[in-house]
Design an enzyme around this catalytic site. Structure first.
Site, short mmCIF file in Angstrom:
data_model
loop_
_atom_site.label_atom_id
_atom_site.label_comp_id
_atom_site.label_asym_id
_atom_site.label_seq_id
_atom_site.Cartn_x
_atom_site.Cartn_y
_atom_site.Cartn_z
CG ASP A 250 -0.26 -0.05 2.52
OD1 ASP A 250 0.98 -0.03 2.54
OD2 ASP A 250 -0.96 -0.07 3.55
CG ASP B 278 -6.12 -4.85 1.82
OD1 ASP B 278 -5.73 -4.51 2.95
OD2 ASP B 278 -6.71 -4.07 1.05
CB CYS C 128 -12.95 -25.86 8.34
SG CYS C 128 -11.33 -25.24 7.82
CB CYS D 195 -7.76 -25.92 7.49
SG CYS D 195 -7.97 -25.74 9.27
CB CYS E 118 -10.73 -28.22 10.91
SG CYS E 118 -11.07 -26.51 11.40
CG HIS F 51 -9.88 -22.40 11.40
ND1 HIS F 51 -10.59 -23.35 10.70
CD2 HIS F 51 -10.77 -21.44 11.76
CE1 HIS F 51 -11.87 -22.98 10.67
NE2 HIS F 51 -12.00 -21.84 11.29
ZN LIG Z 1 -10.15 -25.17 9.77
#
Ligand SMILES: [Zn+2]
Length: 412
Positions: free
Chosen positions: A92, A310, A348, A350, A353, A379
């Site tokens: 930025d 962002d 989720c 990921c 998880c 996560h």
């Molecule tokens: Zn997760």
């Protein structure tokens, strides 16, 4: 080397899918750009975030400017080599930090929705023009040449100008950079916002001139053909100023546009501003919404034609124990989670998880283990990137509205 191509448009709204090509790879839009303020994502590596679908990251120029770290980064050949980031990057302009140090702290407000100051008022008897002058331990003075700051870390005076901002961004070497702007407060008067807008437009021209015609040897060697610049539309919550800004910025030769600044006093104000601003900008060019990242805002903004977001929210939330789930955010500090065998979010995919229970992470967080922050950050970042992937899939399938409704229902 730089190209933005729209690959599919939604039939019922301005939402679209696209591909942004940069020297460091492609970014599929709509995309969320995780923010690594000081050249790190705070709790997760860039590589790990890439594995979860992160295709571009943002670093804040101000934080590498006030300590002169950009000079060292320049000696490494830029941020990619310095921080070992093999992905497209954005920096930025530092303008938002001018706001944070000046108006933001003066008015006691930040930028996004939960701090929209519905009932707050500017201090009595102080016209907005004067508010730029002083705030507690911080000092920010803005005039037509740029912003003069008292560095909050060591008290040293700093001067950031549009030319300087672009030169620093050229040295940092991110793929996408931003023109230097003045970001006003939601409490700034119409008169002040108008004055600041005029400056932002002059600074946009200086930014482009610096970008295309820079003779600074270190900078010139680094940027040529390697960077593209987005111009920032400002104007606060005032419709005529937003329109004026959209027209002024779109008349200049920017690669794309960003919508910045205070977006009003409520989320509805923000949506209204997007509704009137976006149709005035070249449809084919990429559009970035600066600093916004709540789930409902993402859907509403994608629907209005925004391609890039962002926001520090997913990583910041994690540090405060706040976790994104398909049923809204939960706080891991709550007692009930200490005996909860479920993952952070049952839907989720990921690694966190797949591996850990809420009970374990809740325990680590209460015991102030750094690992708790790392797990929740991983996560939250994975969750957000997956949301964007699913938004793109829904656009592809012509089911964006259905997916929006479905997701936001969970957030009620
Ligand atoms: Zn997760």
């Amino acid at each position: 080397m730089f190209q933005f191509r729209i690959t599919k448009k939604d039939k019922k709204s301005r939402a679209r899918m696209g591909v942004l090509r940069t020297p460091h790879g492609a970014v599929h839009t709509p995309a969320f750009v995780p923010v690594g303020t000081k050249a790190a994502l705070r709790g997760i590596s860039f590589d790990r975030a890439k594995q979860y679908g992160g295709e571009m990251f943002m670093v804040n120029t101000y934080h590498l400017f006030h300590n002169e770290r950009y000079k060292i980064i320049g000696k490494f050949g830029g941020l990619h080599a310095y921080a070992k980031i093999d992905a497209p990057l954005m920096t930025d302009s530092g303008g938002f930090q001018v706001f944070s140090l000046g108006f933001g702290s003066e008015h006691g407000v930040g930028k996004i929705a939960d701090i929209f100051p519905v009932s707050a008022k500017a201090p009595a008897g102080r016209p907005s023009e004067k508010i730029t002058e002083y705030r507690g331990n911080n000092f920010v003075k803005i005039d037509d040449t740029g912003a003069t700051f008292k560095n909050p870390v060591n008290g040293q005076m700093l001067w950031l100008t549009p030319k300087k901002s672009i030169e620093i961004q050229q040295i940092l070497g991110a793929d996408i950079i931003f023109s230097f702007d003045e970001c006003t407060s939601p409490l700034s008067s119409y008169e002040y916002t108008k004055k600041a807008l005029k400056r932002t437009h002059t600074w946009a021209e200086v930014s482009l001139k610096t970008f295309y015609g820079n003779k600074h040897p270190a900078a010139a060697a680094l940027w040529r053909g390697k960077q593209a610049m987005l111009g920032i539309v400002q104007g606060g919550e005032y419709e005529d100023l937003r329109k004026e800004s959209a027209q002024a910025i779109s008349s200049l030769s920017f690669f794309g546009y960003a919508i910045g600044g205070s977006l009003g006093k409520s989320k509805n104000d923000m949506y209204r501003i997007l509704d009137l601003t976006i149709p005035l900008l070249d449809e084919k060019k990429i559009k970035h919404l600066l600093g916004i990242g709540e789930v409902d805002d993402i859907f509403e903004s994608v629907e209005r034609g925004i391609d890039l977001f962002d926001c520090v929210a997913p990583t910041r939330w994690a540090r405060h124990g706040s976790v994104l789930t398909s049923k809204g955010r939960i706080n891991i500090r709550n007692k009930q989670f200490l005996i909860d065998k479920k993952p952070l979010d049952i839907h989720c995919a990921c690694t966190v998880c797949k591996t850990y229970s809420r009970a374990y992470i809740s325990h680590l967080y209460r015991e102030k283990e750094v690992y708790a922050i790392m797990l929740m950050t991983e996560h939250n970042v994975a969750w957000m990137l997956d949301l964007m992937r699913r938004i793109r899939l829904s656009l592809k399938a012509g089911e964006f509205q259905k997916f929006k409704k479905q997701t936001l229902q969970g957030f009620q």
